[in-house]
Design a protein around this motif. Sequence first.
Motif, PDB file in Angstrom:
ATOM      1  N   VAL A 187       0.697  -0.861   0.045  1.00  0.00           N
ATOM      2  CA  VAL A 187       0.168  -0.157   0.089  1.00  0.00           C
ATOM      3  C   VAL A 187       1.176   0.782   0.070  1.00  0.00           C
ATOM      4  O   VAL A 187       0.125   1.666  -0.524  1.00  0.00           O
ATOM      5  N   LEU A 188       2.025   1.211   1.269  1.00  0.00           N
ATOM      6  CA  LEU A 188       2.723   2.818   0.883  1.00  0.00           C
ATOM      7  C   LEU A 188       3.702   2.997  -0.054  1.00  0.00           C
ATOM      8  O   LEU A 188       3.624   3.899  -1.061  1.00  0.00           O
ATOM      9  N   ILE A 189       3.689   1.868  -0.924  1.00  0.00           N
ATOM     10  CA  ILE A 189       4.800   2.030  -2.386  1.00  0.00           C
ATOM     11  C   ILE A 189       4.130   2.008  -3.782  1.00  0.00           C
ATOM     12  O   ILE A 189       3.905   3.053  -4.688  1.00  0.00           O
ATOM     13  N   THR A 190       2.600   1.544  -3.562  1.00  0.00           N
ATOM     14  CA  THR A 190       1.673   2.175  -4.556  1.00  0.00           C
ATOM     15  C   THR A 190       1.271   3.647  -3.858  1.00  0.00           C
ATOM     16  O   THR A 190       0.593   4.052  -5.209  1.00  0.00           O
ATOM     17  N   ALA A 191       1.036   3.803  -3.354  1.00  0.00           N
ATOM     18  CA  ALA A 191       0.572   5.618  -2.981  1.00  0.00           C
ATOM     19  C   ALA A 191       1.253   6.564  -3.440  1.00  0.00           C
ATOM     20  O   ALA A 191       1.498   7.602  -3.483  1.00  0.00           O
ATOM     21  N   LEU A 192       2.275   5.515  -2.820  1.00  0.00           N
ATOM     22  CA  LEU A 192       3.436   7.146  -3.488  1.00  0.00           C
ATOM     23  C   LEU A 192       3.777   6.873  -4.878  1.00  0.00           C
ATOM     24  O   LEU A 192       4.548   8.312  -5.002  1.00  0.00           O
ATOM     25  N   GLY A 193       3.689   5.621  -5.574  1.00  0.00           N
ATOM     26  CA  GLY A 193       3.668   6.099  -7.229  1.00  0.00           C
ATOM     27  C   GLY A 193       2.223   6.631  -7.397  1.00  0.00           C
ATOM     28  O   GLY A 193       2.647   7.657  -8.355  1.00  0.00           O
ATOM     29  N   MET A 194       0.810   6.421  -6.986  1.00  0.00           N
ATOM     30  CA  MET A 194       0.118   7.381  -7.494  1.00  0.00           C
ATOM     31  C   MET A 194       0.178   8.614  -7.374  1.00  0.00           C
ATOM     32  O   MET A 194       0.207   9.852  -7.866  1.00  0.00           O
ATOM     33  N   TYR A 195       1.137   8.958  -5.803  1.00  0.00           N
ATOM     34  CA  TYR A 195       1.464  10.452  -5.616  1.00  0.00           C
ATOM     35  C   TYR A 195       2.301  10.840  -6.360  1.00  0.00           C
ATOM     36  O   TYR A 195       1.433  11.755  -7.165  1.00  0.00           O
ATOM     37  N   ALA A 196       3.231  10.708  -6.620  1.00  0.00           N
ATOM     38  CA  ALA A 196       4.073  10.749  -7.812  1.00  0.00           C
ATOM     39  C   ALA A 196       3.591  11.121  -8.904  1.00  0.00           C
ATOM     40  O   ALA A 196       3.761  11.957 -10.055  1.00  0.00           O
ATOM     41  N   LYS A 197       2.227   9.327  -9.440  1.00  0.00           N
ATOM     42  CA  LYS A 197       1.953  10.248 -10.625  1.00  0.00           C
ATOM     43  C   LYS A 197       1.492  11.732 -10.930  1.00  0.00           C
ATOM     44  O   LYS A 197       1.053  12.808 -11.532  1.00  0.00           O
ATOM     45  N   ARG A 198       0.564  11.597 -10.156  1.00  0.00           N
ATOM     46  CA  ARG A 198      -0.257  12.775  -9.506  1.00  0.00           C
ATOM     47  C   ARG A 198       0.143  14.194  -9.324  1.00  0.00           C
ATOM     48  O   ARG A 198      -0.016  15.239 -10.372  1.00  0.00           O
ATOM     49  N   ASN A 199       1.994  13.748  -8.886  1.00  0.00           N
ATOM     50  CA  ASN A 199       2.652  15.115  -9.338  1.00  0.00           C
ATOM     51  C   ASN A 199       3.019  15.429 -10.192  1.00  0.00           C
ATOM     52  O   ASN A 199       2.784  16.560 -11.106  1.00  0.00           O
ATOM     53  N   ARG A 200       3.453  14.649 -11.059  1.00  0.00           N
ATOM     54  CA  ARG A 200       3.117  14.613 -12.819  1.00  0.00           C
ATOM     55  C   ARG A 200       2.444  15.631 -13.255  1.00  0.00           C
ATOM     56  O   ARG A 200       2.539  16.315 -14.178  1.00  0.00           O
ATOM     57  N   GLN A 201       1.268  15.070 -13.400  1.00  0.00           N
ATOM     58  CA  GLN A 201       0.074  14.950 -14.420  1.00  0.00           C
ATOM     59  C   GLN A 201      -0.771  16.575 -13.514  1.00  0.00           C
ATOM     60  O   GLN A 201      -0.031  17.615 -14.698  1.00  0.00           O
ATOM     61  N   LEU A 202       0.041  16.982 -12.499  1.00  0.00           N
ATOM     62  CA  LEU A 202      -0.412  18.299 -12.038  1.00  0.00           C
ATOM     63  C   LEU A 202       1.007  19.481 -12.216  1.00  0.00           C
ATOM     64  O   LEU A 202       0.316  20.209 -12.866  1.00  0.00           O
ATOM     65  N   LEU A 203       2.546  18.771 -11.956  1.00  0.00           N
ATOM     66  CA  LEU A 203       3.112  19.711 -12.600  1.00  0.00           C
ATOM     67  C   LEU A 203       3.107  19.946 -14.105  1.00  0.00           C
ATOM     68  O   LEU A 203       3.133  21.307 -15.101  1.00  0.00           O
ATOM     69  N   GLY A 204       2.801  19.114 -15.313  1.00  0.00           N
ATOM     70  CA  GLY A 204       2.097  19.451 -16.266  1.00  0.00           C
ATOM     71  C   GLY A 204       0.784  20.489 -16.975  1.00  0.00           C
ATOM     72  O   GLY A 204       1.326  21.183 -17.201  1.00  0.00           O
TER      73      GLY A 204
END
Length: 377
Positions: A187-204
């Motif tokens: 769960v921790l790894i998946t959550a970190l991955g999802m947050y990283a993906k969301r941050n990349r999308q928000l940065l875009g």
Amino acid sequence: MSRTVSERSIHAHEATLTSRVRRALEGVRVPGPAPLAGAALLCLLIGLLFLALQVRAIFSAQLQQEYVGLVLEAVERADTARAAASSLQDTPAADSQHRAAYREARIELSARLAALHALIASSPMAAPVLPAAVLSPATALGEASSALDSAYAYWRTERDRTSADVRARILSVSHTLIALSAIVFGVLITALGMYAKRNRQLLGISNEFEQASLHDPMTGLPNRRKLFSALEEAANALEGGSARIAVLYIDLDGFKRVNDTHGHRIGDEFLIAVSRRFHQVMRGSDLVARIGGDEFALLVREFSSDGELAAIAQRIIACVHETDAQMGLSIVRASVGIASFPDRVSDYWRLVAAADDTMYTVKRNGKNGYAFASASA
């Protein structure tokens, strides 16, 4: 001079940008970590409940082990008393001392059997009790011996069973802990991955908004805000001496007639085409921006002489003429005002205004040309 702008075209481009941003935001709205966390929490709760039940069962099994141990000790003590009585059973009748010892041994055996019976009767689990006949002091030693052998065999089996049950439950607890740890880690790894993906999308999305705020929606050229930001950077980068920067202000003569005669669609196509030509002929260090309507500005970050600026102005005028000829209009020309800092304009913030004023001078003097701002500008 014409300042007409095709609102329809700009609105279309703004709608396109809004649609792209909306799609990007929808892309951000992927299933977030909340459902995943909820599912993981449910698994953890189930796992913890299972662990609690297993731990409780382990404690219960350990208590049973302790009780079984007490029963086996009582059986061994009773069997010791039986063995003592058996050794004195064949004592001659004339030997009163040994006969008294035998009677005491039988009383001791009877007491041990009674204690064993009471212990088995109070067992928390169902267990066979001793036959009532063996509890009497007059019972045959053979019957007592058989009863003790049966009790020992039964409780030894119970001891082995409870021991195996405790081992199995401890192993189950260890496996559950490993599984729960894997769930938490996953769960921790998946959550970190999802947050990283969301941050990349928000940065875009942030970059897209920044791009939209600094560029003209129709031509794609930098806008006034980007021009003044680049102008400030260029002025701050000057190291003194002969270093200079310049702004060329461009107005399209006759562009209003294009919109009035051929329609705004042709006017928009002309603006887009001439913007591409401006971008093609300018140097890599320069920046061309659309100020608004049919007005443009070119920031020259470095040049050696006024002749170089004049050559740039001539290329700009040629771009407008070529675009006009290519589209078969024979209407549009260009007037260019040139201002430089720090030789002609002492404050770089006034460069654009000085170039704009000079462009008006060109228009008053016949248009389709260029002029330099006076040194007092």
